[in-house]
Scaffold this active site. Structure first.
Site, mmCIF file in Angstrom:
data_model
loop_
_atom_site.group_PDB
_atom_site.id
_atom_site.type_symbol
_atom_site.label_atom_id
_atom_site.label_comp_id
_atom_site.label_asym_id
_atom_site.label_seq_id
_atom_site.Cartn_x
_atom_site.Cartn_y
_atom_site.Cartn_z
ATOM 1 N N LYS A 22 0.800 -1.232 0.000
ATOM 2 C CA LYS A 22 0.000 0.000 0.000
ATOM 3 C C LYS A 22 0.831 1.279 0.000
ATOM 4 C CE LYS A 22 -0.697 0.083 5.000
ATOM 5 N NZ LYS A 22 -1.457 -0.515 6.092
ATOM 6 N N ARG A 73 -7.761 0.514 16.993
ATOM 7 C CA ARG A 73 -8.131 0.873 15.633
ATOM 8 C C ARG A 73 -9.219 -0.120 15.250
ATOM 9 N NH1 ARG A 73 -3.916 1.253 10.619
ATOM 10 N NH2 ARG A 73 -4.759 -0.826 10.186
HETATM 11 C C1 LIG Z 1 -0.643 -1.395 6.677
HETATM 12 C C2 LIG Z 1 -1.096 -2.614 7.288
HETATM 13 C C3 LIG Z 1 -0.195 -3.674 7.497
HETATM 14 C C4 LIG Z 1 1.277 -3.578 7.187
HETATM 15 O O1 LIG Z 1 1.922 -2.812 8.163
HETATM 16 P P1 LIG Z 1 3.507 -2.606 8.184
HETATM 17 O O2 LIG Z 1 3.783 -1.943 9.462
HETATM 18 O O3 LIG Z 1 3.844 -1.758 7.019
HETATM 19 O O4 LIG Z 1 4.127 -3.958 8.095
HETATM 20 C C5 LIG Z 1 -0.705 -4.844 8.047
HETATM 21 N N1 LIG Z 1 -2.001 -4.956 8.380
HETATM 22 C C6 LIG Z 1 -2.903 -3.968 8.206
HETATM 23 C C7 LIG Z 1 -4.310 -4.164 8.597
HETATM 24 C C8 LIG Z 1 -2.473 -2.765 7.652
HETATM 25 O O5 LIG Z 1 -3.353 -1.779 7.462
#
Ligand SMILES: *Cc1c(COP(=O)(O)O)cnc(C)c1O
Length: 600
Positions: A36, A131
């Site tokens: 992302k 969250r």
């Molecule tokens: C962005 C995201 C991740 C990845 O997080 P990182 O810290 O970049 O590894 C994993 N799970 C969810 C739900 C996310 O939104």
């Protein structure tokens, strides 16, 4: 392009991925690679897939569509809780989504059932980070209702930590996740395939050997992209932190005081600035600012430089102590933290430039493929040889000949009565992998209707839109395809151009920008994250009509193409016209592509 550029080193991303995947694999954990922060850049997702991830995680449907368009058919998990209004689109292109709202799951069920699909659901449990996630009290109830729904498969349980509340993964909260999973399994007499134990902040717990063995998936973004775990912000052993680097240009260098002169009010962002008097300093200004990037997340790669501050469009740099004094016009490099990377990748002002390791240059060798009456003559051979090009062939237009040429880093020159573009592209993708495509043609060859002539369906066929057995979109990503000189397109073609987001330069664009700029942009698109490009040339682009490219424009385009040294194949097959007598212009264009200059 004179603006800031983020270079994306795809090899480093692949290597980082492999390190994380291997590490997790030793602990029985699959890795979902999260793309992302790059807005779903297909070349980054492909690098992660080459590095061994089990699937891709994305937070936005637009990004997922971008991945799908580039032939990425691996399982995709939607990370952000789906909105009620988006369920139809989601069941279409996403295999699994993370969920916390039962009414959304019900709608996903309706949408999936209607399409005869089964959509995978991972229920998210909030273990205190506050969250997304179901509060533990409601979990069993929601799970019980979920498994009753048609079109839905409850595939797992997951949690997300260290995002909002900064709560760290621990043996305790991870064990809670496992216990709740067991409770679901026992109550409902089902088996959950996935226990998804978080993001890059969970890696540390794994390395301490404290992750419960039932946790079998992590969703990893930052550790792959920036080589850091995120519980304590430590660099991860064996990974690179500089897969992404930003460069901006010095547009002013002056010696000025460090204290502003005159009464001070607010700065451009409403803050009240404070200054320390360090006497006179050499200050540089870069053409990047808060409109492009999160300035606080940048670190100069040359640590004798430091950032003084920034406004919307300017970044101020202290270069007083620079070991190597930068000059006006020089590019200054930075590494980025997650926030800066996110802002940069999202900004329309920052060019993203994925790169692969340069394969050693094509030695000036071409292999004639196909028996063209025009090109298979001793005269043409000697003309090309006089350019310093070694010519072999002619060889039959069959895949082994083509693949051998690509493997030997010889440029196939495909010229014959039949159009062999699909054959040539297939050989290129099979041997080189990621490839660009430049089409010089007055048509788009993007027809899909059955009645259209095969010659008008070449690109649509290559992209998997015509024949179920052919699809090269995973190696020839639409993001690396350019059409130059378009003069006419049917409605179905222009719809496709828009949907696939193909880069097209019509004659109007060429008039407006000039062929030099158009070719430069085309090369950038076709070479971005690829091992070079396939050039498909159709005489019609110049044609004899006044609408086409002039001979001068074509020569210039071909010269720039030759200079790029990234042309891996040239194809003029099937482009001779019945009754055509004079092939001199065509021969001249080909010579230009192989390096002939007007003045030798
Ligand atoms: C962005 C995201 C991740 C990845 O997080 P990182 O810290 O970049 O590894 C994993 N799970 C969810 C739900 C996310 O939104």
């Amino acid at each position: 392009m004179s603006g800031p550029v983020i270079t994306v080193d795809l090899k480093k991303i692949e290597d980082n991925t492999r390190v994380i995947v291997d590490f997790c694999g030793e602990h029985g954990i699959d890795v979902i690679g999260v793309s992302k922060v790059t807005c779903g850049m297909p070349s980054v997702a492909k690098a992660m897939i080459s590095g061994g991830v089990k699937g891709i995680g994305e937070s936005r449907i637009e990004n997922i569509n971008r991945l799908r368009m580039s032939g990425i058919n691996h399982p995709v998990t939607l990370l952000r809780i789906p909105p009620l209004s988006g369920v139809d689109e989601i069941v279409n292109s996403v295999d699994i989504s993370l969920n916390s709202e039962f009414s959304v799951i019900k709608e996903l069920s309706r949408a999936a059932d209607k399409k005869g699909k089964i959509h995978g659901v991972i229920l998210m449990l909030d273990l205190g980070d506050l969250r997304e996630g179901i509060w533990p009290d409601d979990l069993i109830h929601i799970a019980t209702e979920t498994v009753k729904l048609p079109g839905i498969k409850l595939v797992g349980l997951g949690t997300n930590l260290t995002c909002y509340g900064g709560v760290l993964p621990s043996e305790k909260n991870m064990q809670m996740l496992v216990d709740y999973a067991h409770k679901i399994e026992d109550t409902l007499n089902i088996k959950l395939d996935i226990l998804s134990g978080g993001n890059s902040s969970s890696l540390e717990l794994v390395s301490q050997g404290k992750m419960p063995k039932e946790i079998n998936q992590l969703r990893i973004g930052e550790a792959i992209m920036l080589g850091r775990e995120t519980a304590y912000g430590r660099t991860w052993p064996g990974t690179s932190f500089d897969s992404f680097t930003l460069k901006a240009e010095l547009i002013e260098i002056k010696t000025k005081p460090s204290l502003p002169i005159g009464e001070t009010g607010m700065d451009a962002f409403g803050g009240k600035p404070v200054f320390e008097d360090k006497g006179e300093m050499i200050r540089g200004i870069l053409n990047i600012g808060r409109e492009d990037i999160d300035v606080d997340g940048l670190s100069p790669t040359d640590n004798s430089l430091s950032i003084i501050g920034a406004s919307s469009d300017h970044l101020l740099l202290n270069i007083t102590d620079a070991v190597k004094k930068p000059q006006l016009g020089d590019k200054v490099g930075f590494t980025l933290n997650y926030g800066a990377l996110l802002a940069g990748m999202t900004s329309a002002y920052v060019l993203k430039k994925p790169i692969l390791p340069k394969s050693s240059l094509i030695k000036n060798r071409i292999a004639m493929i196909g028996s063209s009456p025009v090109f298979n003559t001793p005269e043409i051979k000697s003309r090309l040889t006089s350019l310093g090009v070694e010519v072999t062939g002619p060889l039959a237009p069959i895949s082994i000949n083509l693949e051998k040429a690509f493997r030997d880093r010889t440029v196939p020159f495909i010229a014959g009565p039949q159009r062999e573009t699909l054959l040539g592209m297939t050989a290129m993708k099979n041997t080189l992998g990621q490839s660009g495509l430049i089409i010089l043609d007055s048509h788009a060859s993007l027809m899909v209707s059955e009645s259209a002539k095969p010659d008008r369906k070449i690109l649509s066929t290559a992209l998997g839109l015509v024949d179920d057995n052919i699809n090269m979109s995973s190696e020839f990503s639409p993001e690396n395809i350019v059409i130059i000189g378009l003069q006419e397109a049917e409605k179905e073609e222009s719809d496709l151009i828009r949907r696939l987001n193909l880069t097209v330069f019509t004659m109007e664009d060429i008039d407006l920008l000039g062929i030099r700029e158009v070719t430069r942009r085309a090369l950038r698109t076709a070479c971005s994250g690829t091992h070079g490009f396939y050039l498909s040339f159709c005489q019609d682009v110049g044609s004899n009509t006044s609408e086409g490219l002039t001979a001068r424009e074509l020569h210039l385009a071909m010269e720039l193409i030759s200079k790029s040294e990234q042309m891996r194949a040239i194809d003029v097959s099937g482009c001779l016209k019945e009754g055509q007598i004079d092939y001199t212009p065509l021969i001249h264009f080909v010579e230009s592509a192989f390096g002939k200059r007007i003045l030798g």
